[in-house]
Each structure stands twice: as C-alpha cells, then as structure tokens.
Scaffold this motif. Structure first.
Motif, PDB file in Angstrom:
ATOM      1  N   ALA A  67       0.866  -1.185   0.000  1.00 12.36           N
ATOM      2  CA  ALA A  67       0.000   0.000   0.000  1.00 12.36           C
ATOM      3  C   ALA A  67       0.902   1.234   0.000  1.00 12.36           C
ATOM      4  O   ALA A  67       1.749   1.411   0.880  1.00 12.36           O
ATOM      5  CB  ALA A  67      -0.900   0.009   1.226  1.00 12.36           C
ATOM      6  N   VAL A  68       0.736   2.060  -0.985  1.00 17.63           N
ATOM      7  CA  VAL A  68       1.571   3.250  -1.157  1.00 17.63           C
ATOM      8  C   VAL A  68       1.321   4.234  -0.017  1.00 17.63           C
ATOM      9  O   VAL A  68       0.174   4.509   0.336  1.00 17.63           O
ATOM     10  CB  VAL A  68       1.295   3.924  -2.519  1.00 17.63           C
ATOM     11  CG1 VAL A  68       2.069   5.225  -2.664  1.00 17.63           C
ATOM     12  CG2 VAL A  68       1.619   2.969  -3.656  1.00 17.63           C
ATOM     13  N   GLU A  69       2.412   4.741   0.548  1.00 15.89           N
ATOM     14  CA  GLU A  69       2.333   5.741   1.613  1.00 15.89           C
ATOM     15  C   GLU A  69       2.736   7.108   1.060  1.00 15.89           C
ATOM     16  O   GLU A  69       3.306   7.213  -0.024  1.00 15.89           O
ATOM     17  CB  GLU A  69       3.247   5.338   2.771  1.00 15.89           C
ATOM     18  CG  GLU A  69       2.820   4.036   3.427  1.00 15.89           C
ATOM     19  CD  GLU A  69       3.771   3.582   4.517  1.00 15.89           C
ATOM     20  OE1 GLU A  69       4.737   4.320   4.825  1.00 15.89           O
ATOM     21  OE2 GLU A  69       3.556   2.494   5.051  1.00 15.89           O
ATOM     22  N   ALA A  70       2.452   8.153   1.819  1.00 15.37           N
ATOM     23  CA  ALA A  70       2.741   9.525   1.377  1.00 15.37           C
ATOM     24  C   ALA A  70       4.233   9.678   1.080  1.00 15.37           C
ATOM     25  O   ALA A  70       5.083   9.220   1.840  1.00 15.37           O
ATOM     26  CB  ALA A  70       2.316  10.525   2.454  1.00 15.37           C
ATOM     27  N   GLY A  71       4.546  10.306  -0.027  1.00 16.31           N
ATOM     28  CA  GLY A  71       5.933  10.609  -0.398  1.00 16.31           C
ATOM     29  C   GLY A  71       6.630   9.519  -1.185  1.00 16.31           C
ATOM     30  O   GLY A  71       7.737   9.723  -1.669  1.00 16.31           O
ATOM     31  N   GLU A  72       6.031   8.347  -1.330  1.00 16.33           N
ATOM     32  CA  GLU A  72       6.669   7.270  -2.080  1.00 16.33           C
ATOM     33  C   GLU A  72       6.524   7.496  -3.582  1.00 16.33           C
ATOM     34  O   GLU A  72       5.506   8.015  -4.045  1.00 16.33           O
ATOM     35  CB  GLU A  72       6.051   5.913  -1.721  1.00 16.33           C
ATOM     36  CG  GLU A  72       6.365   5.448  -0.337  1.00 16.33           C
ATOM     37  CD  GLU A  72       5.790   4.071  -0.051  1.00 16.33           C
ATOM     38  OE1 GLU A  72       6.138   3.538   1.005  1.00 16.33           O
ATOM     39  OE2 GLU A  72       5.010   3.541  -0.859  1.00 16.33           O
ATOM     40  N   THR A  73       7.552   7.101  -4.310  1.00 19.49           N
ATOM     41  CA  THR A  73       7.515   7.201  -5.761  1.00 19.49           C
ATOM     42  C   THR A  73       7.826   5.844  -6.368  1.00 19.49           C
ATOM     43  O   THR A  73       8.453   4.987  -5.743  1.00 19.49           O
ATOM     44  CB  THR A  73       8.532   8.229  -6.290  1.00 19.49           C
ATOM     45  OG1 THR A  73       9.859   7.751  -6.039  1.00 19.49           O
ATOM     46  CG2 THR A  73       8.325   9.600  -5.655  1.00 19.49           C
ATOM     47  N   LEU A  74       7.419   5.677  -7.598  1.00 18.89           N
ATOM     48  CA  LEU A  74       7.724   4.453  -8.331  1.00 18.89           C
ATOM     49  C   LEU A  74       9.229   4.333  -8.552  1.00 18.89           C
ATOM     50  O   LEU A  74       9.789   3.237  -8.505  1.00 18.89           O
ATOM     51  CB  LEU A  74       6.968   4.454  -9.667  1.00 18.89           C
ATOM     52  CG  LEU A  74       6.781   3.111 -10.353  1.00 18.89           C
ATOM     53  CD1 LEU A  74       6.016   2.143  -9.463  1.00 18.89           C
ATOM     54  CD2 LEU A  74       6.072   3.284 -11.674  1.00 18.89           C
ATOM     55  N   TRP A  75       9.888   5.460  -8.738  1.00 22.68           N
ATOM     56  CA  TRP A  75      11.335   5.466  -8.945  1.00 22.68           C
ATOM     57  C   TRP A  75      12.068   4.958  -7.705  1.00 22.68           C
ATOM     58  O   TRP A  75      13.072   4.248  -7.804  1.00 22.68           O
ATOM     59  CB  TRP A  75      11.815   6.868  -9.330  1.00 22.68           C
ATOM     60  CG  TRP A  75      11.400   7.229 -10.725  1.00 22.68           C
ATOM     61  CD1 TRP A  75      10.246   7.839 -11.094  1.00 22.68           C
ATOM     62  CD2 TRP A  75      12.116   6.945 -11.916  1.00 22.68           C
ATOM     63  NE1 TRP A  75      10.202   7.965 -12.456  1.00 22.68           N
ATOM     64  CE2 TRP A  75      11.337   7.433 -12.987  1.00 22.68           C
ATOM     65  CE3 TRP A  75      13.334   6.335 -12.196  1.00 22.68           C
ATOM     66  CZ2 TRP A  75      11.742   7.325 -14.309  1.00 22.68           C
ATOM     67  CZ3 TRP A  75      13.744   6.238 -13.515  1.00 22.68           C
ATOM     68  CH2 TRP A  75      12.944   6.716 -14.558  1.00 22.68           C
ATOM     69  N   GLN A  76      11.589   5.321  -6.520  1.00 19.16           N
ATOM     70  CA  GLN A  76      12.217   4.836  -5.284  1.00 19.16           C
ATOM     71  C   GLN A  76      12.102   3.321  -5.172  1.00 19.16           C
ATOM     72  O   GLN A  76      13.064   2.638  -4.812  1.00 19.16           O
ATOM     73  CB  GLN A  76      11.564   5.479  -4.055  1.00 19.16           C
ATOM     74  CG  GLN A  76      11.864   6.946  -3.881  1.00 19.16           C
ATOM     75  CD  GLN A  76      11.005   7.573  -2.792  1.00 19.16           C
ATOM     76  OE1 GLN A  76       9.917   7.096  -2.472  1.00 19.16           O
ATOM     77  NE2 GLN A  76      11.503   8.670  -2.217  1.00 19.16           N
ATOM     78  N   HIS A  77      10.948   2.799  -5.485  1.00 15.38           N
ATOM     79  CA  HIS A  77      10.754   1.350  -5.433  1.00 15.38           C
ATOM     80  C   HIS A  77      11.638   0.652  -6.462  1.00 15.38           C
ATOM     81  O   HIS A  77      12.243  -0.381  -6.174  1.00 15.38           O
ATOM     82  CB  HIS A  77       9.286   0.980  -5.652  1.00 15.38           C
ATOM     83  CG  HIS A  77       8.399   1.337  -4.506  1.00 15.38           C
ATOM     84  ND1 HIS A  77       8.448   0.682  -3.299  1.00 15.38           N
ATOM     85  CD2 HIS A  77       7.445   2.291  -4.375  1.00 15.38           C
ATOM     86  CE1 HIS A  77       7.558   1.205  -2.474  1.00 15.38           C
ATOM     87  NE2 HIS A  77       6.940   2.193  -3.108  1.00 15.38           N
ATOM     88  N   ALA A  78      11.722   1.222  -7.658  1.00 16.16           N
ATOM     89  CA  ALA A  78      12.561   0.631  -8.697  1.00 16.16           C
ATOM     90  C   ALA A  78      14.032   0.660  -8.290  1.00 16.16           C
ATOM     91  O   ALA A  78      14.764  -0.310  -8.491  1.00 16.16           O
ATOM     92  CB  ALA A  78      12.356   1.366 -10.020  1.00 16.16           C
ATOM     93  N   ALA A  79      14.479   1.769  -7.703  1.00 18.12           N
ATOM     94  CA  ALA A  79      15.876   1.879  -7.274  1.00 18.12           C
ATOM     95  C   ALA A  79      16.183   0.855  -6.176  1.00 18.12           C
ATOM     96  O   ALA A  79      17.259   0.245  -6.180  1.00 18.12           O
ATOM     97  CB  ALA A  79      16.150   3.293  -6.767  1.00 18.12           C
ATOM     98  N   ALA A  80      15.249   0.639  -5.263  1.00 15.43           N
ATOM     99  CA  ALA A  80      15.458  -0.345  -4.199  1.00 15.43           C
ATOM    100  C   ALA A  80      15.538  -1.758  -4.776  1.00 15.43           C
ATOM    101  O   ALA A  80      16.333  -2.583  -4.317  1.00 15.43           O
ATOM    102  CB  ALA A  80      14.336  -0.254  -3.172  1.00 15.43           C
TER     103      ALA A  80
END
Length: 119
Positions: A67-80
């Motif tokens: 579940a997406v939380e405030a401030g999260e981006t797709l780019w952050q998830h991809a980088a992780a």
C-alpha cells in the motif's frame, strides 16, 4: 369417483405435502460446520494474502502487495529493487507494466505489486 382413504393415510399425505413446501433450515450442527468452513477459508486468505503471483510474457513471478504511503515514488521502489546492478529505468517500465500504470504517479493507499527479491 371418490376413493376411500383412512385418516392415517390422509395425515401422512398432508405431512409429505407440507414438508416439501417448508423452507430449508440449518440445524445447529450445520451452522457450526458452515461457520468453521468460512473461518477456515478466511484464515487461508489471511495467511496467503500478503503474497500473490503475477505472470507476464515469461514465467510467473512472486510479488508482494504494497500500500503506497505519502511521499513514495515508483522510482524509489525501482531503485530499491535494482540494487545497483540493474537499470532503474528498465525496472520502472517493468513496474508500470506489472501494475497496469500509464504514468509513474502514485496515490496514497494505492495497491502496488512489487516483485520479490530473488537474491
């Protein structure tokens, strides 16, 4: 022409007629069994609810539902997920395809499928 019927035969016929017209009723045991089945099914859903399998053109992939939380981006998830050895841009494209997204914008509370790290 009328037929002679005994009182006992008449009563038995009436009982059979009324029994076929009665609605189905669960006994106490039936309700207990039905409740146990429903609770067992719900327990299975809860135990396996955090994981799902998503398939694309290749083999099925194990994913987690996030579940997406405030401030999260797709780019952050991809980088992780990239971990330094994969191109983040390719992972962003994969995440967009996996989740059926037309843009990289995410909404708070949105359900996002993320591949499980195989390494």
């Amino acid at each position: 022409m009328s037929a002679v019927v005994s009182i006992d035969e008449w009563r038995a016929a009436r009982r059979q007629e009324s029994a076929s017209e009665r609605p189905l009723r669960l006994t106490r045991r039936g309700r207990v069994v039905l409740t146990a089945l429903v609770l067992g099914f719900m327990a299975l859903v809860v135990l396996w609810g955090g994981k799902a399998f998503a398939s694309g053109p290749g083999e099925p992939r194990e994913v987690t539902v996030h579940a997406v939380e405030a401030g999260e981006t797709l780019w952050q998830h991809a980088a992780a997920l990239a971990g330094g050895d994969r191109d983040v841009r390719d992972l962003v494209d994969e995440l967009m395809a996996l989740n059926g997204l037309s843009s990289t914008s995410l909404q708070v509370g949105q359900q996002l499928l993320l591949p499980v790290d195989e390494g």
